[in-house]
Motif scaffolding. Sequence first.
Motif, PDB file in Angstrom:
ATOM      1  N   TYR A  66     -17.096 -30.729  -7.064  1.00  0.00           N
ATOM      2  CA  TYR A  66     -16.151 -30.405  -6.003  1.00  0.00           C
ATOM      3  C   TYR A  66     -15.582 -29.011  -6.259  1.00  0.00           C
ATOM      4  N   LEU A  67     -14.900 -28.460  -5.257  1.00  0.00           N
ATOM      5  CA  LEU A  67     -14.357 -27.103  -5.341  1.00  0.00           C
ATOM      6  C   LEU A  67     -12.921 -27.163  -5.852  1.00  0.00           C
ATOM      7  N   PHE A  68     -12.681 -26.489  -6.959  1.00  0.00           N
ATOM      8  CA  PHE A  68     -11.385 -26.509  -7.613  1.00  0.00           C
ATOM      9  C   PHE A  68     -10.726 -25.136  -7.576  1.00  0.00           C
ATOM     10  N   GLY A  69      -9.424 -25.091  -7.395  1.00  0.00           N
ATOM     11  CA  GLY A  69      -8.710 -23.814  -7.397  1.00  0.00           C
ATOM     12  C   GLY A  69      -7.251 -24.015  -7.746  1.00  0.00           C
ATOM     13  N   THR A  70      -6.479 -22.953  -7.651  1.00  0.00           N
ATOM     14  CA  THR A  70      -5.041 -23.028  -7.911  1.00  0.00           C
ATOM     15  C   THR A  70      -4.280 -22.225  -6.867  1.00  0.00           C
ATOM     16  N   ASP A  71      -3.052 -22.615  -6.644  1.00  0.00           N
ATOM     17  CA  ASP A  71      -2.099 -21.789  -5.898  1.00  0.00           C
ATOM     18  C   ASP A  71      -1.186 -21.179  -6.948  1.00  0.00           C
ATOM     19  N   ASP A  72      -1.129 -19.855  -6.978  1.00  0.00           N
ATOM     20  CA  ASP A  72      -0.508 -19.151  -8.088  1.00  0.00           C
ATOM     21  C   ASP A  72       0.791 -18.437  -7.728  1.00  0.00           C
ATOM     22  N   LEU A  73       1.724 -18.449  -8.650  1.00  0.00           N
ATOM     23  CA  LEU A  73       2.958 -17.686  -8.545  1.00  0.00           C
ATOM     24  C   LEU A  73       2.738 -16.299  -9.141  1.00  0.00           C
ATOM     25  N   LEU A  74       3.157 -15.260  -8.419  1.00  0.00           N
ATOM     26  CA  LEU A  74       3.104 -13.911  -8.967  1.00  0.00           C
ATOM     27  C   LEU A  74       4.226 -13.062  -8.392  1.00  0.00           C
ATOM     28  N   VAL A  75       4.545 -11.992  -9.103  1.00  0.00           N
ATOM     29  CA  VAL A  75       5.620 -11.084  -8.710  1.00  0.00           C
ATOM     30  C   VAL A  75       4.998  -9.851  -8.071  1.00  0.00           C
ATOM     31  N   PRO A  76       5.281  -9.572  -6.789  1.00  0.00           N
ATOM     32  CA  PRO A  76       4.694  -8.394  -6.133  1.00  0.00           C
ATOM     33  C   PRO A  76       5.192  -7.088  -6.756  1.00  0.00           C
ATOM     34  N   ALA A  77       4.362  -6.057  -6.667  1.00  0.00           N
ATOM     35  CA  ALA A  77       4.773  -4.728  -7.122  1.00  0.00           C
ATOM     36  C   ALA A  77       6.070  -4.325  -6.408  1.00  0.00           C
ATOM     37  N   LYS A  78       6.909  -3.597  -7.125  1.00  0.00           N
ATOM     38  CA  LYS A  78       8.194  -3.076  -6.628  1.00  0.00           C
ATOM     39  C   LYS A  78       9.258  -4.142  -6.439  1.00  0.00           C
ATOM     40  N   ALA A  79       8.970  -5.399  -6.836  1.00  0.00           N
ATOM     41  CA  ALA A  79      10.001  -6.428  -6.756  1.00  0.00           C
ATOM     42  C   ALA A  79      11.184  -6.029  -7.633  1.00  0.00           C
ATOM     43  N   ALA A 133       0.823  -1.210   0.000  1.00  0.00           N
ATOM     44  CA  ALA A 133       0.000   0.000   0.000  1.00  0.00           C
ATOM     45  C   ALA A 133       0.857   1.260   0.000  1.00  0.00           C
ATOM     46  N   ALA A 134       2.046   1.167   0.583  1.00  0.00           N
ATOM     47  CA  ALA A 134       2.951   2.314   0.648  1.00  0.00           C
ATOM     48  C   ALA A 134       3.859   2.405  -0.569  1.00  0.00           C
ATOM     49  N   GLY A 135       3.680   1.469  -1.520  1.00  0.00           N
ATOM     50  CA  GLY A 135       4.514   1.482  -2.705  1.00  0.00           C
ATOM     51  C   GLY A 135       5.942   1.063  -2.450  1.00  0.00           C
ATOM     52  N   GLN A 136       6.123   0.151  -1.492  1.00  0.00           N
ATOM     53  CA  GLN A 136       7.468  -0.296  -1.121  1.00  0.00           C
ATOM     54  C   GLN A 136       7.699  -1.749  -1.532  1.00  0.00           C
ATOM     55  N   ASP A 137       8.947  -2.099  -1.688  1.00  0.00           N
ATOM     56  CA  ASP A 137       9.347  -3.467  -1.990  1.00  0.00           C
ATOM     57  C   ASP A 137       9.060  -4.347  -0.770  1.00  0.00           C
ATOM     58  N   THR A 138       8.438  -5.503  -0.986  1.00  0.00           N
ATOM     59  CA  THR A 138       8.139  -6.415   0.126  1.00  0.00           C
ATOM     60  C   THR A 138       9.349  -7.252   0.520  1.00  0.00           C
ATOM     61  N   GLY A 139      10.413  -7.183  -0.286  1.00  0.00           N
ATOM     62  CA  GLY A 139      11.574  -8.031  -0.032  1.00  0.00           C
ATOM     63  C   GLY A 139      11.425  -9.400  -0.653  1.00  0.00           C
ATOM     64  N   ARG A 140      10.344  -9.599  -1.401  1.00  0.00           N
ATOM     65  CA  ARG A 140      10.083 -10.888  -2.052  1.00  0.00           C
ATOM     66  C   ARG A 140       9.890 -10.642  -3.542  1.00  0.00           C
ATOM     67  N   ASP A 141      10.541 -11.461  -4.354  1.00  0.00           N
ATOM     68  CA  ASP A 141      10.442 -11.320  -5.805  1.00  0.00           C
ATOM     69  C   ASP A 141       9.381 -12.241  -6.396  1.00  0.00           C
ATOM     70  N   LEU A 142       9.043 -13.294  -5.674  1.00  0.00           N
ATOM     71  CA  LEU A 142       8.071 -14.270  -6.154  1.00  0.00           C
ATOM     72  C   LEU A 142       7.328 -14.837  -4.955  1.00  0.00           C
ATOM     73  N   ILE A 143       5.994 -14.877  -5.047  1.00  0.00           N
ATOM     74  CA  ILE A 143       5.187 -15.420  -3.952  1.00  0.00           C
ATOM     75  C   ILE A 143       4.153 -16.381  -4.520  1.00  0.00           C
ATOM     76  N   CYS A 144       3.673 -17.276  -3.673  1.00  0.00           N
ATOM     77  CA  CYS A 144       2.677 -18.269  -4.073  1.00  0.00           C
ATOM     78  C   CYS A 144       1.447 -18.110  -3.184  1.00  0.00           C
ATOM     79  N   LEU A 145       0.313 -17.733  -3.784  1.00  0.00           N
ATOM     80  CA  LEU A 145      -0.915 -17.501  -3.036  1.00  0.00           C
ATOM     81  C   LEU A 145      -2.082 -18.236  -3.682  1.00  0.00           C
ATOM     82  N   SER A 146      -3.088 -18.557  -2.895  1.00  0.00           N
ATOM     83  CA  SER A 146      -4.300 -19.152  -3.458  1.00  0.00           C
ATOM     84  C   SER A 146      -4.924 -18.181  -4.445  1.00  0.00           C
ATOM     85  N   ASP A 147      -5.625 -18.715  -5.439  1.00  0.00           N
ATOM     86  CA  ASP A 147      -6.085 -17.910  -6.557  1.00  0.00           C
ATOM     87  C   ASP A 147      -6.876 -16.671  -6.143  1.00  0.00           C
TER      88      ASP A 147
END
Length: 407
Positions: free
Chosen positions: A308-321, A122-136
């Motif tokens: 049944y309930l289907f979903g994905t765990d996704d890789l994405l690059v956070p802003a400011k990475a 929210a502050a427009g700062q780097d999270t220190g992570r270049d790649l994260i994995c989150l539920s869809d």
Amino acid sequence: MSEPVRKAWERSLTSGRAAMSRRRMLQGTSLAAGGALLAACGIPPAEGGDDGQDKEKPRDLSDKEKVLNFANWPLYVDVDDDDENKRPTLDAFQRESGIKVKYIEDINDNNEFYGKIKPQLAAGQDTGRDLICLSDWMAGRLIKHGWARRLNPANLPNAVANLENRFRNAAHDPGRQFSYPWAGTAAVIAYNKKATKGKVVKSVTQLLEDDSLKGKVSMLTEMHDTMGLTLLDMGKDSADFSDDDYSAAIAKIQKAVDSRQIRRFTGNDYMDELNSGDIAACVAWAGDVVQLQFDNPDVQFYLPDNGYLFGTDDLLVPAKAKHQKNAETLINYYYQPKVAAELAAWVNYICPVVGAKEELAKIDKELAQDPLIVPDAKMIAKGHNFRQLSEKEETRYEDQFAKLIGA
């Protein structure tokens, strides 16, 4: 089952996995031809390197700094049989690419992790992570806020070519411009046939109302999975339901809570109790069922008639990475069928990579035929997604659910 897979399962038990809260550009073609392929896949080529989200996009340091900070869920990558500090596919990536990966298992819950990185985003700062994995659904939240970087498909030839078609257009990320699946997830009905005395448990209604299961039923603490499966059981569309539908599903489960039909709500720590029979039947994640079946044939699963309930765990690059290209290099690496198969053989979740089934068969033929890892047409047809929620809806529904489960 192959010996390496069995050892991995045994190690996962001793390391606490069962108690965790869960979770080409064608070689030889020209760049122009690659761009045509990307467009045909519904994934537009990057234009001018602008991610369309981050107006003050930081300079990508990947060419100068061969490092990558990768945040993932615990035990969501393959580990060496003899040395738990070695991760074979990740180690091979580092050797081949020259990129040093700082791999951090610090995602134990979507909302908890979101609370950890939201102030920086929210502050427009780097999270220190270049790649994260989150539920869809959580990946969708970051994308909606503009907190994810648009990926450059020119750096993702394997991913563009090998992503299975049914994953290409996701409601939370149309055209897969910001994310790629690490694995697919499926919430199904699981039961211990010894504990049910041979009875097959086929539905959420049976979980909640069958007297023979009283006090031996569990449901998941993940709202989307438990509520999505319950909505489907009630004949509702988990991808298109109303507030009234959701409240009715809450009431249906609440009745079972009040009658003590439900033993408890769990992360994947239901595994030990399902294995022993203390939990006779439950809502479970498919990957967990696969693992339990290695040593206990009494553990079975059922795909409810309503789906049944289907979903994905996704890789994405956070802003400011700062290392987006390095992150894309890793995503691209894991979309090689052989590498994807090695990963799937260990984590046992749905593999999204075309060609991985044939490679998985070389590791373990039984795993390659397991619909919970490589879904067949019947299982694919029964899969349903949970609809995208606004942040206000998400808060309201999570509050109702938290009260239900006593969180």
